[in-house]
Motif scaffolding. Sequence first.
Motif, PDB file in Angstrom:
ATOM      1  N   ASP A  13       0.808  -1.364  -0.240  1.00 59.61           N
ATOM      2  CA  ASP A  13       0.014   0.027  -0.087  1.00 59.61           C
ATOM      3  C   ASP A  13       0.796   1.126  -0.024  1.00 59.61           C
ATOM      4  O   ASP A  13       0.726   2.313  -0.791  1.00 59.61           O
ATOM      5  CB  ASP A  13      -0.765   0.051   1.321  1.00 59.61           C
ATOM      6  CG  ASP A  13      -2.075  -0.911   1.298  1.00 59.61           C
ATOM      7  OD1 ASP A  13      -2.180  -1.421   0.032  1.00 59.61           O
ATOM      8  OD2 ASP A  13      -2.619  -1.267   2.216  1.00 59.61           O
ATOM      9  N   ALA A  14       1.825   1.434   0.773  1.00 58.44           N
ATOM     10  CA  ALA A  14       2.869   2.212   0.983  1.00 58.44           C
ATOM     11  C   ALA A  14       3.719   2.492  -0.425  1.00 58.44           C
ATOM     12  O   ALA A  14       4.231   3.773  -0.904  1.00 58.44           O
ATOM     13  CB  ALA A  14       3.739   2.267   2.006  1.00 58.44           C
ATOM     14  N   GLU A  15       3.929   1.505  -1.121  1.00 54.98           N
ATOM     15  CA  GLU A  15       4.782   1.459  -2.208  1.00 54.98           C
ATOM     16  C   GLU A  15       3.849   2.211  -3.401  1.00 54.98           C
ATOM     17  O   GLU A  15       4.380   3.095  -4.259  1.00 54.98           O
ATOM     18  CB  GLU A  15       5.024   0.156  -2.770  1.00 54.98           C
ATOM     19  CG  GLU A  15       5.908  -0.496  -1.759  1.00 54.98           C
ATOM     20  CD  GLU A  15       6.353  -2.042  -2.325  1.00 54.98           C
ATOM     21  OE1 GLU A  15       5.793  -2.472  -3.358  1.00 54.98           O
ATOM     22  OE2 GLU A  15       7.326  -2.622  -1.844  1.00 54.98           O
ATOM     23  N   ASP A  16       2.728   1.632  -3.369  1.00 51.37           N
ATOM     24  CA  ASP A  16       1.529   2.362  -4.532  1.00 51.37           C
ATOM     25  C   ASP A  16       1.484   3.954  -4.322  1.00 51.37           C
ATOM     26  O   ASP A  16       1.511   4.601  -5.215  1.00 51.37           O
ATOM     27  CB  ASP A  16       0.149   1.641  -4.493  1.00 51.37           C
ATOM     28  CG  ASP A  16       0.228   0.247  -4.991  1.00 51.37           C
ATOM     29  OD1 ASP A  16       1.322   0.111  -5.471  1.00 51.37           O
ATOM     30  OD2 ASP A  16      -0.594  -0.299  -4.508  1.00 51.37           O
ATOM     31  N   ALA A  17       1.415   4.285  -2.914  1.00 53.63           N
ATOM     32  CA  ALA A  17       1.154   5.891  -2.616  1.00 53.63           C
ATOM     33  C   ALA A  17       2.389   6.467  -2.860  1.00 53.63           C
ATOM     34  O   ALA A  17       2.437   7.596  -3.421  1.00 53.63           O
ATOM     35  CB  ALA A  17       0.714   5.800  -1.077  1.00 53.63           C
ATOM     36  N   LEU A  18       3.514   5.853  -2.599  1.00 53.16           N
ATOM     37  CA  LEU A  18       4.762   6.547  -2.779  1.00 53.16           C
ATOM     38  C   LEU A  18       5.341   6.678  -3.908  1.00 53.16           C
ATOM     39  O   LEU A  18       6.159   7.712  -4.483  1.00 53.16           O
ATOM     40  CB  LEU A  18       5.915   6.043  -1.945  1.00 53.16           C
ATOM     41  CG  LEU A  18       5.621   6.307  -0.257  1.00 53.16           C
ATOM     42  CD1 LEU A  18       6.768   5.396   0.498  1.00 53.16           C
ATOM     43  CD2 LEU A  18       5.994   7.554   0.305  1.00 53.16           C
ATOM     44  N   SER A  19       4.771   5.708  -4.874  1.00 52.02           N
ATOM     45  CA  SER A  19       5.240   5.591  -6.346  1.00 52.02           C
ATOM     46  C   SER A  19       4.434   6.963  -7.091  1.00 52.02           C
ATOM     47  O   SER A  19       5.037   7.433  -8.006  1.00 52.02           O
ATOM     48  CB  SER A  19       4.799   4.445  -6.906  1.00 52.02           C
ATOM     49  OG  SER A  19       5.629   3.260  -6.685  1.00 52.02           O
ATOM     50  N   ALA A  20       3.213   7.002  -6.455  1.00 50.55           N
ATOM     51  CA  ALA A  20       2.320   8.153  -7.047  1.00 50.55           C
ATOM     52  C   ALA A  20       2.890   9.700  -6.825  1.00 50.55           C
ATOM     53  O   ALA A  20       2.772  10.746  -7.367  1.00 50.55           O
ATOM     54  CB  ALA A  20       0.784   8.177  -6.629  1.00 50.55           C
ATOM     55  N   ASP A  21       3.320   9.638  -5.514  1.00 50.34           N
ATOM     56  CA  ASP A  21       3.967  10.898  -4.747  1.00 50.34           C
ATOM     57  C   ASP A  21       4.830  10.637  -3.822  1.00 50.34           C
ATOM     58  O   ASP A  21       4.298  10.006  -2.671  1.00 50.34           O
ATOM     59  CB  ASP A  21       2.548  11.439  -4.096  1.00 50.34           C
ATOM     60  CG  ASP A  21       3.049  12.638  -3.298  1.00 50.34           C
ATOM     61  OD1 ASP A  21       4.000  13.457  -3.521  1.00 50.34           O
ATOM     62  OD2 ASP A  21       2.019  13.104  -2.393  1.00 50.34           O
ATOM     63  N   PHE A  22       6.045  10.799  -3.843  1.00 49.57           N
ATOM     64  CA  PHE A  22       7.172  10.438  -3.127  1.00 49.57           C
ATOM     65  C   PHE A  22       7.286  11.530  -1.983  1.00 49.57           C
ATOM     66  O   PHE A  22       8.014  12.309  -1.990  1.00 49.57           O
ATOM     67  CB  PHE A  22       8.544   9.867  -3.718  1.00 49.57           C
ATOM     68  CG  PHE A  22       9.514   9.491  -2.823  1.00 49.57           C
ATOM     69  CD1 PHE A  22       9.553   8.215  -2.617  1.00 49.57           C
ATOM     70  CD2 PHE A  22      10.372  10.227  -2.263  1.00 49.57           C
ATOM     71  CE1 PHE A  22      10.514   7.526  -1.644  1.00 49.57           C
ATOM     72  CE2 PHE A  22      11.532   9.476  -1.387  1.00 49.57           C
ATOM     73  CZ  PHE A  22      11.282   8.171  -1.484  1.00 49.57           C
ATOM     74  N   SER A  23       6.269  11.499  -0.858  1.00 49.22           N
ATOM     75  CA  SER A  23       6.491  12.460  -0.071  1.00 49.22           C
ATOM     76  C   SER A  23       5.709  11.716   1.333  1.00 49.22           C
ATOM     77  O   SER A  23       4.951  10.982   1.162  1.00 49.22           O
ATOM     78  CB  SER A  23       5.742  13.750  -0.041  1.00 49.22           C
ATOM     79  OG  SER A  23       4.279  13.417  -0.199  1.00 49.22           O
ATOM     80  N   ALA A  24       6.175  12.250   2.471  1.00 53.31           N
ATOM     81  CA  ALA A  24       5.381  11.734   3.750  1.00 53.31           C
ATOM     82  C   ALA A  24       3.874  11.868   3.789  1.00 53.31           C
ATOM     83  O   ALA A  24       3.182  10.961   4.254  1.00 53.31           O
ATOM     84  CB  ALA A  24       6.129  12.181   4.988  1.00 53.31           C
ATOM     85  N   THR A  25       3.339  12.811   3.230  1.00 56.30           N
ATOM     86  CA  THR A  25       2.040  13.176   3.268  1.00 56.30           C
ATOM     87  C   THR A  25       1.184  11.867   2.184  1.00 56.30           C
ATOM     88  O   THR A  25       0.150  11.838   2.406  1.00 56.30           O
ATOM     89  CB  THR A  25       1.601  14.692   2.746  1.00 56.30           C
ATOM     90  OG1 THR A  25       2.127  14.529   1.525  1.00 56.30           O
ATOM     91  CG2 THR A  25       2.151  15.408   3.660  1.00 56.30           C
ATOM     92  N   ALA A  26       1.780  11.257   1.478  1.00 59.42           N
ATOM     93  CA  ALA A  26       1.165  10.415   0.526  1.00 59.42           C
ATOM     94  C   ALA A  26       1.037   9.308   1.598  1.00 59.42           C
ATOM     95  O   ALA A  26       0.169   8.482   1.047  1.00 59.42           O
ATOM     96  CB  ALA A  26       2.288  10.099  -0.619  1.00 59.42           C
TER      97      ALA A  26
END
Lengths: 156, 261
Positions: free
Chosen positions: B210-223
């Motif tokens: 889940d974190a990989e998908d979110a960070l791949s779209a937006d590499f920031s802590a808020t993602a």
Amino acid sequence: MTVNGNAVTGEVEGRTLLVEFLREDLHLTGTHVGCDTSQCGACVVHVDGLAVKACTMFAAEAEGADVATIEGQANADGSLNVIQQAFQDHHGLQCGFCTPGMVMTAAALLQENPKPSETEIRHHLEGNICRCTGYHNIVKAILAASGQDVETIAAE
Amino acid sequence: MYAFEIVRPQTVAEATAALTGEAQPLGGGQTLIPTLKQRLANPETLVSLTGIAEMKGVCTGDDGRLCIGGATTHAVVAAQAGAFPALAHLANGIGDPAVRNRGTIGGSLANNDPAACYPAAVLATGATMVTNTREIAADDYFDGMFGTALDEREIITEVRFPVAQKASYEKFRQPASRFAMVGVFVAQYADGVRVAVTGASEDGVFRWTDAEDALSADFSATALDGLAVSADGMIGDLHGSPEYRAHLVKVMTTRAVNAAD
């Protein structure tokens, strides 16, 4: 292997630990066994210049190596070397059990980093446990041994 | 300890030949020797890998990957893996200086302790384990707590790490052992981000997809806002409950993203 510059030989079992060979075969009992589980660092010696825990290395693996122990640390005339003297001057020991390991670890640190900061010293001492001093005076002694001002470290 | 013989081969071929019967490989021994002291293992012969020059050292391969010999100590990785700073940082945080002078990357990966650091780096980077018989991809390598794809007498001769554009490893230490209570390795590549977590799961190292998908779209802590890790299957012991570890996974992932460079 050579130990403190002297060539030594011996027959050991596969399971003989380096610290057992040093203490029981060579009678160099300055290297201590504290925990025997590689936590405490009382058994630290140098093997080919690198600090290692002699309770967690087999003697057979040190075949041909250059080993240094606390017995070889004093100056040629028998006086304390600069690290040992600093431990005495700054009360870097109380019961003394951890001291051989502390001195050997400090010597390895100062070889690779002659002017370590207080933070670097504390990081480097992570594998050496002292139950007496609270570490403060040990850190102070190592700072002093590196020729730095000990007044800069936190108040006692 | 039970009695055993030690042999010290000079080459991988000699080591392979020596690994027969009840023989067992010995890396730096920082886990195996304490295990032997407790009589939890009873090998006839230990085949020490520390004298094999061809299994030591750090270099950059023709394809840009960082190649580390299986018998390379943590201290050498910390000092020489400057081409991949997050990996050097990880190596410099393992155990203590004396442990780092003996413990090896190949030994750590073969042991696959559920709280060891290297498994997180290997899984997050999609590294390749080169053994004396084959190559194994990171996604095929780890097989639960202390389990790996290695055969009985197979040894890791080299590990090849694709160097990330940005990466960081953040470890929350179990204060007594200095193993990871939770450790997270985040690595960003051109084709996406990988996040691997050690110390937390009863199945050993795992990818937090889940974190990989979110960070791949937006590499920031808020993602990572809104994401949560389930406590199911997390380790619970006197150091921390499953819920505590699950919470730490997100905290350490956030720190790793913020620290990545």
